[in-house]
Scaffold this motif. Structure first.
Motif, mmCIF file in Angstrom:
data_model
loop_
_atom_site.group_PDB
_atom_site.id
_atom_site.type_symbol
_atom_site.label_atom_id
_atom_site.label_comp_id
_atom_site.label_asym_id
_atom_site.label_seq_id
_atom_site.Cartn_x
_atom_site.Cartn_y
_atom_site.Cartn_z
ATOM 1 N N PRO A 120 1.023 -1.117 0.032
ATOM 2 C CA PRO A 120 0.226 0.186 0.006
ATOM 3 C C PRO A 120 0.838 1.596 -0.060
ATOM 4 O O PRO A 120 0.319 2.635 -0.949
ATOM 5 N N ASP A 121 2.310 1.314 0.925
ATOM 6 C CA ASP A 121 2.631 2.372 0.787
ATOM 7 C C ASP A 121 3.616 2.557 -0.557
ATOM 8 O O ASP A 121 3.564 4.346 -0.930
ATOM 9 N N LEU A 122 3.321 2.620 -1.563
ATOM 10 C CA LEU A 122 3.478 2.340 -2.733
ATOM 11 C C LEU A 122 2.895 3.269 -3.410
ATOM 12 O O LEU A 122 2.303 4.362 -4.300
ATOM 13 N N LEU A 123 1.314 3.549 -3.215
ATOM 14 C CA LEU A 123 0.363 4.035 -4.074
ATOM 15 C C LEU A 123 -0.250 5.546 -3.167
ATOM 16 O O LEU A 123 -0.413 6.039 -3.595
ATOM 17 N N LEU A 124 0.739 5.295 -2.080
ATOM 18 C CA LEU A 124 0.540 6.806 -1.095
ATOM 19 C C LEU A 124 0.323 8.043 -2.259
ATOM 20 O O LEU A 124 -0.838 9.445 -2.137
ATOM 21 N N PRO A 125 1.629 8.440 -2.840
ATOM 22 C CA PRO A 125 2.258 9.464 -3.737
ATOM 23 C C PRO A 125 0.974 9.376 -4.759
ATOM 24 O O PRO A 125 0.466 10.963 -4.662
ATOM 25 N N THR A 126 0.386 8.509 -5.199
ATOM 26 C CA THR A 126 -0.676 8.748 -6.074
ATOM 27 C C THR A 126 -2.194 8.865 -5.568
ATOM 28 O O THR A 126 -2.920 9.827 -6.108
ATOM 29 N N ARG A 131 -6.016 13.513 -4.374
ATOM 30 C CA ARG A 131 -6.951 14.408 -3.172
ATOM 31 C C ARG A 131 -6.674 16.229 -4.284
ATOM 32 O O ARG A 131 -7.672 16.981 -4.431
ATOM 33 N N MET A 132 -5.772 16.427 -4.848
ATOM 34 C CA MET A 132 -5.253 17.609 -5.131
ATOM 35 C C MET A 132 -6.469 17.248 -6.886
ATOM 36 O O MET A 132 -6.608 18.890 -6.763
ATOM 37 N N GLN A 133 -6.432 16.237 -7.241
ATOM 38 C CA GLN A 133 -7.017 16.866 -8.605
ATOM 39 C C GLN A 133 -8.175 16.685 -8.621
ATOM 40 O O GLN A 133 -9.141 17.504 -8.919
ATOM 41 N N GLU A 192 -15.695 12.113 -14.207
ATOM 42 C CA GLU A 192 -15.151 10.296 -15.208
ATOM 43 C C GLU A 192 -14.275 9.928 -15.247
ATOM 44 O O GLU A 192 -13.478 9.023 -14.597
ATOM 45 N N VAL A 193 -13.015 11.048 -15.321
ATOM 46 C CA VAL A 193 -11.576 11.092 -14.890
ATOM 47 C C VAL A 193 -11.500 10.943 -13.559
ATOM 48 O O VAL A 193 -10.574 9.814 -12.685
ATOM 49 N N LEU A 194 -11.935 10.910 -12.636
ATOM 50 C CA LEU A 194 -12.121 11.094 -11.259
ATOM 51 C C LEU A 194 -12.365 9.506 -10.457
ATOM 52 O O LEU A 194 -11.689 8.573 -9.873
ATOM 53 N N LYS A 195 -13.654 9.206 -11.182
ATOM 54 C CA LYS A 195 -14.285 8.443 -10.875
ATOM 55 C C LYS A 195 -13.085 6.717 -11.478
ATOM 56 O O LYS A 195 -12.285 6.041 -10.166
#
Length: 242
Positions: A120-126, A131-133, A192-195
């Motif tokens: 799971p830590d690999l996905l923290l930056p993404t 959240r910013m997006q 749609e992109v966010l989903k």
């Protein structure tokens, strides 16, 4: 830093593009700036480029401008006519489809690699970028949303340990990126992109390889599916450059 500057900085960071030039050289700065303007659609197809004006605006000689334009020609983003003019090209759908084929092939493997890693830590930056997006979407800040979209995907490549592959693909993505930029303002597109981004992160976290392929493939083919609509709305941006 204002919104425009932030968006430009994000694009530069996500692309990591300097063409064949040394980082921070005069040619790389001119190239990066021109490419950003073209890909973001701030510089529209058929725009005539004045090498003298570009040199003056960037406080450089015309030599690095020639080098930058030559690289943009190799990418199909501008065309030069001998003894006449240099012009921003119209969007090449065939080129966009070819690049998307390459990106889909690679990004599917990136997502599957992350799903198999079970870390799971690999996905923290993404996750933070997403959240910013979402905030950019709420503000209807299309430029920043688009830049963060690139960072979202780059961060997946970084997590998988293959960021150089992102830069390789990004270097030939000018036409498909312009299509995406035209598609984003359509009603419901940012939602749609966010989903899709949320679903991709979820299925990667779940380690569900079948759903990873389903959602990545669906997400990355969305813009090309919308090509007829985009061309109908913006016919002047397609076809042969005059």
């Amino acid at each position: 830093m204002n919104v425009s500057s932030l968006s430009e900085a994000l694009v530069k960071a996500s692309d990591g593009l300097t063409g064949p030039f040394q980082v921070n050289s005069a040619a790389s700065r001119v190239y990066t700036r021109l490419r950003y303007l073209i890909v973001s659609m701030d510089m529209l197809p058929d725009t005539i480029l004045s090498r003298a004006d570009i040199a003056k605006e960037n406080d450089v000689s015309q030599s690095p401008v020639r080098e930058a334009i030559h690289q943009l020609e190799k990418e199909g983003l501008v065309v030069s006519y001998p003894q006449s003019k240099t012009q921003v090209t119209r969007i090449d759908i065939a080129h966009a489809r070819e690049t998307q084929f390459l990106r889909l092939s690679v990004e599917l493997e990136v997502a599957k690699t992350l799903a198999g890693a079970n870390d799971p830590d690999l996905l923290l930056p993404t996750t933070r970028i997403l959240r910013m997006q979402k905030m950019a979407g709420e503000d209807r800040d299309i430029a920043e949303f688009n830049s963060l979209d690139r960072l979202f995907h780059l961060s997946l490549f970084q997590a998988a340990g293959v960021p150089s592959l992102w830069h390789l693909i990004a270097g030939r993505s000018g036409h498909i990126d312009r299509l995406r930029r035209l598609n984003l303002p359509d009603p419901g597109k940012m939602t749609e992109v966010l989903k899709s981004h949320e679903l991709i992160l979820k299925v990667i976290s779940d380690g569900d390889l079948q759903q990873v392929e389903t959602h990545v493939r669906s997400h990355l083919t969305g813009t090309l599916t919308s090509v007829p609509h985009i061309m109908k709305a913006h016919p002047e941006y397609f076809g042969e450059t005059a």
